[in-house]
Design a protein around this motif. Structure first.
Motif, mmCIF file in Angstrom:
data_model
loop_
_atom_site.group_PDB
_atom_site.id
_atom_site.type_symbol
_atom_site.label_atom_id
_atom_site.label_comp_id
_atom_site.label_asym_id
_atom_site.label_seq_id
_atom_site.Cartn_x
_atom_site.Cartn_y
_atom_site.Cartn_z
ATOM 1 N N PHE A 54 19.131 5.189 -1.115
ATOM 2 C CA PHE A 54 17.840 5.213 -0.418
ATOM 3 C C PHE A 54 17.211 6.593 -0.340
ATOM 4 N N VAL A 55 18.027 7.642 -0.382
ATOM 5 C CA VAL A 55 17.475 8.989 -0.190
ATOM 6 C C VAL A 55 17.119 9.666 -1.515
ATOM 7 N N LEU A 56 17.251 8.963 -2.632
ATOM 8 C CA LEU A 56 16.849 9.532 -3.920
ATOM 9 C C LEU A 56 15.341 9.716 -3.947
ATOM 10 N N GLU A 57 14.895 10.918 -4.281
ATOM 11 C CA GLU A 57 13.473 11.224 -4.328
ATOM 12 C C GLU A 57 13.076 11.665 -5.739
ATOM 13 N N HIS B 188 14.060 13.890 -11.175
ATOM 14 C CA HIS B 188 13.719 14.929 -12.156
ATOM 15 C C HIS B 188 14.987 15.638 -12.641
ATOM 16 N N THR B 189 15.854 16.012 -11.721
ATOM 17 C CA THR B 189 17.105 16.682 -12.089
ATOM 18 C C THR B 189 18.006 15.765 -12.916
ATOM 19 N N ILE B 190 18.089 14.509 -12.506
ATOM 20 C CA ILE B 190 18.903 13.552 -13.257
ATOM 21 C C ILE B 190 18.393 13.420 -14.685
ATOM 22 N N LEU C 85 17.382 1.629 -10.631
ATOM 23 C CA LEU C 85 16.946 2.344 -9.428
ATOM 24 C C LEU C 85 16.422 1.357 -8.380
ATOM 25 N N ARG C 86 17.065 0.210 -8.267
ATOM 26 C CA ARG C 86 16.614 -0.804 -7.325
ATOM 27 C C ARG C 86 16.669 -0.284 -5.887
ATOM 28 N N ARG C 87 15.613 -0.527 -5.179
ATOM 29 C CA ARG C 87 15.500 -0.180 -3.753
ATOM 30 C C ARG C 87 15.673 1.313 -3.484
ATOM 31 N N CYS C 88 15.331 2.130 -4.453
ATOM 32 C CA CYS C 88 15.208 3.574 -4.199
ATOM 33 C C CYS C 88 13.786 3.789 -3.691
ATOM 34 N N VAL C 89 13.613 3.553 -2.406
ATOM 35 C CA VAL C 89 12.279 3.334 -1.845
ATOM 36 C C VAL C 89 11.432 4.600 -1.767
ATOM 37 N N ARG C 90 12.004 5.768 -2.014
ATOM 38 C CA ARG C 90 11.222 7.004 -1.928
ATOM 39 C C ARG C 90 10.642 7.438 -3.270
ATOM 40 N N LEU C 91 10.988 6.730 -4.328
ATOM 41 C CA LEU C 91 10.491 7.112 -5.648
ATOM 42 C C LEU C 91 9.023 6.736 -5.808
ATOM 43 N N THR C 92 8.301 7.557 -6.570
ATOM 44 C CA THR C 92 6.882 7.309 -6.838
ATOM 45 C C THR C 92 6.623 7.374 -8.344
ATOM 46 N N ASP D 215 11.647 -3.211 -6.040
ATOM 47 C CA ASP D 215 11.509 -2.870 -4.624
ATOM 48 C C ASP D 215 11.203 -1.401 -4.393
ATOM 49 N N CYS D 216 10.714 -0.705 -5.393
ATOM 50 C CA CYS D 216 10.216 0.669 -5.210
ATOM 51 C C CYS D 216 8.731 0.544 -4.892
ATOM 52 N N ARG D 217 8.411 0.490 -3.632
ATOM 53 C CA ARG D 217 7.077 0.071 -3.196
ATOM 54 C C ARG D 217 5.979 1.055 -3.562
ATOM 55 N N PHE D 218 6.331 2.303 -3.919
ATOM 56 C CA PHE D 218 5.306 3.277 -4.275
ATOM 57 C C PHE D 218 4.999 3.310 -5.768
ATOM 58 N N VAL D 219 5.689 2.502 -6.553
ATOM 59 C CA VAL D 219 5.423 2.435 -7.999
ATOM 60 C C VAL D 219 4.192 1.556 -8.220
#
Length: 444
Positions: free
Chosen positions: A236-239, A244-246, A258-265, A286-290
């Motif tokens: 959940f805390v992946l931003e 970018h680093t990964i 990246l399911r439910r990594c909700v902070r990703l854009t 479930d990445c709501r900002f995509v």
């Protein structure tokens, strides 16, 4: 008393707890049992000692057991089907079994499951025994699966990283106590690692090399990691910065979840496509900002992309679907469930440009109707799986067109759809191998 003979770990656990696994099969520990599974150290079974002055009590001769008549290679083959805990117990039967149970061919995989398992201690003991022939290095171990072992900590992963340079697969899903530092140690000390599953590890925010490993690498190496499969579901805390680093370090990625990594854009997806150009499977469910802008970046993967999941990405509309359909013509699987902005026009464009589509989920897309289904049926003849769950505008007419053209259909989900029994029977007649998931009590 400490023995001077070679130690061998055996699993001491209650009957309901079988934590170690090796190969196929899995036994799950019951959460209601409070016992603790630990790895104990014991010496190999002693040989029988006799003395000429000591007369043993006369015993009737025993017939040799049938299993003892098997040659060594046959016993090793039998042992290869045993879970790890049973393999350790076999090592306690006799000296012959002890030697055969520790055949290197049987120890390419260690599987450990269960919330009560003292996994750190178990891994430490097992790796110590496997390093016996090659001090401090375990060359045969390639796969470690400790999914669901909540007692796993950074110490357990560090033991693996220190001793197993040939590790190729590591699964630690649901082990929420491990941190970035432990993961960095593993990817830095195991250069052949290709498959990494850290799903549900909420403290993991990045995948990178340690600073020491980065300094040692030559500039020609590019400070890259050989991981091809990475599952970070529920991290959940992946931003965006972590992604970018990964992407910058794991440029050989082909499968990324990246399911439910909700902070990703959308910005994080832009970084991903710049560095990881070989991705075949991608999930941002479930990445709501995509949004559509993120799909425009994903579309740059072009014909390499075969699997895409954007389920419940509420900002996605027909515009994003058109980007994917235009550039990703070899797409085989698309999950767009819950993307309520998708209409018949998006489905039509997808059907005409991705004719090799085999699986499509457009459930809970209320704007998709029979018109979209007709376009899909007339273009995607190889369709095998179709989910239309809760599509309120779908009727039996659209289903009949699909059944009349997609003969290879194997799964159809029309739960919570207003379709008649006659339409369902029509589907069953034309698609004989199709499993229909429905909520119509009159059809059976």
């Amino acid at each position: 008393m400490r023995t001077l003979s070679t130690p061998s770990p055996a699993l001491i656990c209650p009957p309901a707890l079988s934590g170690f696994q090796n190969g196929r099969g899995s036994s799950t520990s019951s959460s209601s049992v409070t016992g603790e599974t630990v790895a104990m150290v014991h010496s190999p079974p002693p040989t029988r000692l006799t003395h000429p002055l000591i007369r043993l009590a006369s015993r009737p001769p025993k017939e040799q057991a049938s299993v003892d008549r098997l040659p060594d290679h046959a016993l090793v083959r039998v042992f290869s089907f045993l879970p790890t805990n049973q393999l350790c117990r076999c090592a306690r039967v006799c000296r012959r079994w002890y030697n055969l149970a520790w055949d290197p061919r049987l120890w390419r995989t260690i599987r450990l499951t269960g919330e009560t398992v003292h996994v750190d201690r178990a891994l430490r003991v097992l790796t110590r025994r496997l390093c016996q022939d090659t001090p401090n290095v375990c060359l045969m171990l390639e796969t470690v699966v400790v999914s669901g072992c909540r007692r796993l900590t950074d110490r357990g992963l560090y033991a693996i990283a220190q001793c197993c340079p040939e590790l190729r697969r590591l699964e630690v899903s649901g082990c929420f106590s491990i941190s970035n530092e432990a993961v960095f140690d593993v990817v830095s000390l195991c250069p052949n690692l290709e498959h990494l599953d850290v799903s549900g590890c909420s403290k993991v925010t990045c995948i990178s090399l340690t600073r020491e490993a980065s300094i040692k690498l030559s500039p020609l190496h590019g400070k890259q990691i050989s991981i091809r499969y990475l599952d970070m579901t529920d991290c959940f805390v992946l931003e965006d910065e972590g992604l970018h680093t990964i992407a910058a370090h794991c440029t050989q990625l082909t499968h990324l979840y990246l399911r439910r990594c909700v902070r990703l854009t959308d910005e994080g997806l832009r970084y991903l496509v710049i560095y990881c150009t070989s991705i075949k499977e991608l999930s941002v469910s479930d990445c709501r900002f995509v949004s559509d802008f993120g799909l425009r970046e994903i579309a740059k993967l072009e014909s390499r992309l075969r699997y895409l999941s954007i389920a419940h990405c509420g900002r996605v509309t027909d515009v994003g679907i058109r980007y994917i359909a235009k550039y990703c013509s070899k797409l085989r699987y698309l999950n767009a469930r819950g993307c309520e902005g998708i209409t018949d026009h998006g489905v039509e464009y997808l059907a005409k440009n991705c004719a090799k589509l085999k699986s499509l989920d457009i459930g809970k897309c209320p704007l998709v109707s029979d018109m979209g289904l007709e376009c899909l049926a007339l273009n995607c003849f190889n369709l095998k799986r179709l989910s239309l769950k809760s599509c309120e505008s779908i009727t039996g007419q659209g289903l009949q067109v699909v059944a009349a053209n997609c003969f290879d259909l194997q799964m159809l989900n029309v739960q919570d759809c207003e379709v008649s029994v006659e339409a369902l029977r029509f589907v069953k007649r034309h698609c004989k191998r199709c499993v229909i998931e429905h909520t119509n009590p009159a059809f059976f």
